[in-house]
Design a protein around this motif. Structure first.
Motif, PDB file in Angstrom:
ATOM      1  N   MET B   1      50.081  30.719  47.005  1.00 14.08           N
ATOM      2  CA  MET B   1      48.836  30.206  46.404  1.00 14.08           C
ATOM      3  C   MET B   1      47.689  31.206  46.607  1.00 14.08           C
ATOM      4  O   MET B   1      46.945  31.519  45.687  1.00 14.08           O
ATOM      5  N   ARG B   2      47.563  31.705  47.879  1.00 15.41           N
ATOM      6  CA  ARG B   2      46.447  32.605  48.158  1.00 15.41           C
ATOM      7  C   ARG B   2      46.613  33.924  47.411  1.00 15.41           C
ATOM      8  O   ARG B   2      45.638  34.507  46.967  1.00 15.41           O
ATOM      9  N   ILE B   5      45.467  33.426  43.783  1.00 12.33           N
ATOM     10  CA  ILE B   5      44.007  33.399  43.660  1.00 12.33           C
ATOM     11  C   ILE B   5      43.444  34.807  43.744  1.00 12.33           C
ATOM     12  O   ILE B   5      42.624  35.229  42.927  1.00 12.33           O
ATOM     13  N   LEU B   6      43.907  35.563  44.729  1.00 12.62           N
ATOM     14  CA  LEU B   6      43.427  36.935  44.894  1.00 12.62           C
ATOM     15  C   LEU B   6      43.745  37.789  43.681  1.00 12.62           C
ATOM     16  O   LEU B   6      42.907  38.531  43.167  1.00 12.62           O
ATOM     17  N   PHE B   9      41.522  36.931  40.649  1.00 11.94           N
ATOM     18  CA  PHE B   9      40.161  37.458  40.776  1.00 11.94           C
ATOM     19  C   PHE B   9      40.127  38.950  40.474  1.00 11.94           C
ATOM     20  O   PHE B   9      39.329  39.428  39.674  1.00 11.94           O
ATOM     21  N   ALA B  12      40.771  39.772  36.795  1.00 14.03           N
ATOM     22  CA  ALA B  12      39.610  39.469  35.945  1.00 14.03           C
ATOM     23  C   ALA B  12      38.549  40.546  36.075  1.00 14.03           C
ATOM     24  O   ALA B  12      37.958  40.987  35.097  1.00 14.03           O
TER      25      ALA B  12
END
Lengths: 294, 153
Positions: B1-2, B5-6, B9, B12
């Motif tokens: 999960m982490r 997310i990283l 980011f 993007a």
């Protein structure tokens, strides 16, 4: 019974306790930097941040080399105090240090007063409810602005130039397996006297969308988008052409959440990076903050 | 999960940074010496037009301009140049180093002034900067906003 099972399931998945762990705008850089969790009454905040890799974004949305500082350091000090179970307020002041090549200059920035009123709080039995807070803030233009600058490369600029009143809300689902929420702030700036006349900046609309996850029981990772839109400005009541502003930024925040004692937060920001940006600044930033209960 | 997310980011940030980089075409006002269309004072007491003597750049005092005054019939008009204030309407600010400006009137043509040591505090696209010219002619002092139709590098 169903709600009890859902609540226990959410807590099991999130590894969370019964606290709400902050808000959607917390750590985003887009609102007050420090808040109180439900059981806290006083807190001190000290943040040290730096922004660099500046590029100007003109009214056509084109990136240009910046003639301003190479890096801008910000030392931020805040104190937050609870007044009732649902209302707390903070005062935030900062000291800036601007650097360009071998030159640097320091000065006082703007001061902000912030108030949050909690209108709704989820419970263990209703974890699907958001924490809903009303926000009221006032920024005082105490720092030197671009229009008061006397130094090359704006080395002596630490403030926005005009005071501004903000009102908005913050909705945060902090007891779900995946943390998420959103905030909205509306800003009403005061007029500013500049050499060319009376400058009235346009009203601000700020949207913050945040998502995140508890990496460990006391370690939170959140990230999101801040979208700013400011209407066109007026000089001596005459609207200035192409002066509306848009700026979309990203942030990523890692924060410890010890229920008692000190906590640390590190925030990485990338300003002016998403979509159509106009009349703003693109930059990288990183802030390290320390928060201590009193 | 982490990791997801990283990765999201950072992806993007990278993609948006690649997509937003651009630059605009350079214009050379110094090559044309074009005074452009004169702008009339609110009372009609005079008209003012500008020609830029150099390519425009921020962060330098090397910029200079020629200022010409005329009457309603576009005939040369003797005038007193009193102010030459740069302003960037879109950003809501002017520039610094106004005290460095140098005004020189042509003794053979009192309608013609040279302004040197002009400092732009930042770059901008064509028409991003304007000049508020303050001058007096025929007994009247007025301020006139003149666009700068050139890019400031």
């Amino acid at each position: 019974m169903g709600r009890v099972i859902l609540g226990l399931f959410c807590l099991f998945l999130s590894g969370n306790a019964t606290t709400l762990w902050a808000c959607s705008s917390c750590g985003s850089g887009g609102a007050d930097p420090v808040i109180l969790n439900p059981s806290e009454s006083h807190k001190l905040y000290l943040g040290l941040g730096v922004q660099s890799a500046f590029q100007d974004i003109d009214s056509q949305g084109q990136l240009r080399k910046s003639d301003g500082p190479d890096s801008k350091w910000l030392l931020e000090l805040a104190y937050v105090r609870r007044f009732t179970n649902r209302i707390f307020a903070s005062v935030v002041g900062d000291l800036g240090l601007n650097q360009k090549h071998d030159r640097e200059q320091a000065g006082v920035g703007d001061v902000t007063l912030n108030t949050r009123a909690t209108l709704l709080q989820p419970t263990m039995l209703e974890p699907e409810l958001p924490q809903l807070q009303l926000l009221l803030s006032r920024r005082f233009a105490t720092g030197r602005s671009v229009n008061q600058s006397r130094e090359e490369a704006y080395l002596d600029v630490y403030g926005a130039g005009s005071s501004e009143f903000y009102a908005g809300f913050d909705a945060w689902w902090g007891m779900m397996p995946v943390l998420f929420g959103f905030s909205y702030l509306h800003g009403w700036p005061s007029a500013e006297e500049i050499p060319e006349g009376t400058l009235q900046q346009g009203q601000l609309q700020r949207f913050i969308v945040t998502g995140g996850h508890m990496l460990a029981p006391e370690l939170k990772l959140i990230g999101g988008v801040i979208a700013d839109q400011r209407r066109a400005s007026e000089l001596d009541t005459r609207e200035q052409e192409r002066s509306s502003r848009r700026l979309q930024s990203l942030f990523l925040t890692l924060e410890t959440l010890h229920p008692e004692g000190d906590n640390l937060r590190v925030t990485l920001t990338r300003r002016g990076v998403l979509g159509d940006n106009r009349n703003g600044v693109s930059a990288w930033g990183i802030t390290l903050a320390w928060m201590s209960l009193l | 999960m982490r990791l997801i997310i990283l990765f999201s980011f950072l992806s993007a940030v990278t993609l948006s940074a690649c997509g937003s980089s651009s630059s605009s075409k350079t214009v050379s006002p110094g090559a044309t010496q074009d005074f452009g269309v004169p702008v009339a004072a609110p009372s009609g007491a005079f008209k003012v037009s500008l020609a830029w003597s150099t390519d425009l750049a921020s962060g330098t005092l090397a910029n200079s301009a020629e200022v010409r005054f005329s009457d309603a019939n576009d005939q040369a008009l003797a005038a007193q140049l009193e102010g030459f204030a740069l302003f960037m309407p879109a950003m809501g600010h002017g520039t610094i180093k106004a005290s460095e400006l140098r005004f020189t009137q042509d003794p053979k043509d009192l309608a013609h002034w040279s302004v040197s040591q002009i400092w732009f505090s930042m770059g901008g696209s064509a028409n991003e900067w304007v000049v508020d010219v303050t001058a007096s002619a025929q007994g009247q002092s007025e301020k006139v906003r003149v666009p700068i139709p050139y890019e400031v590098q």
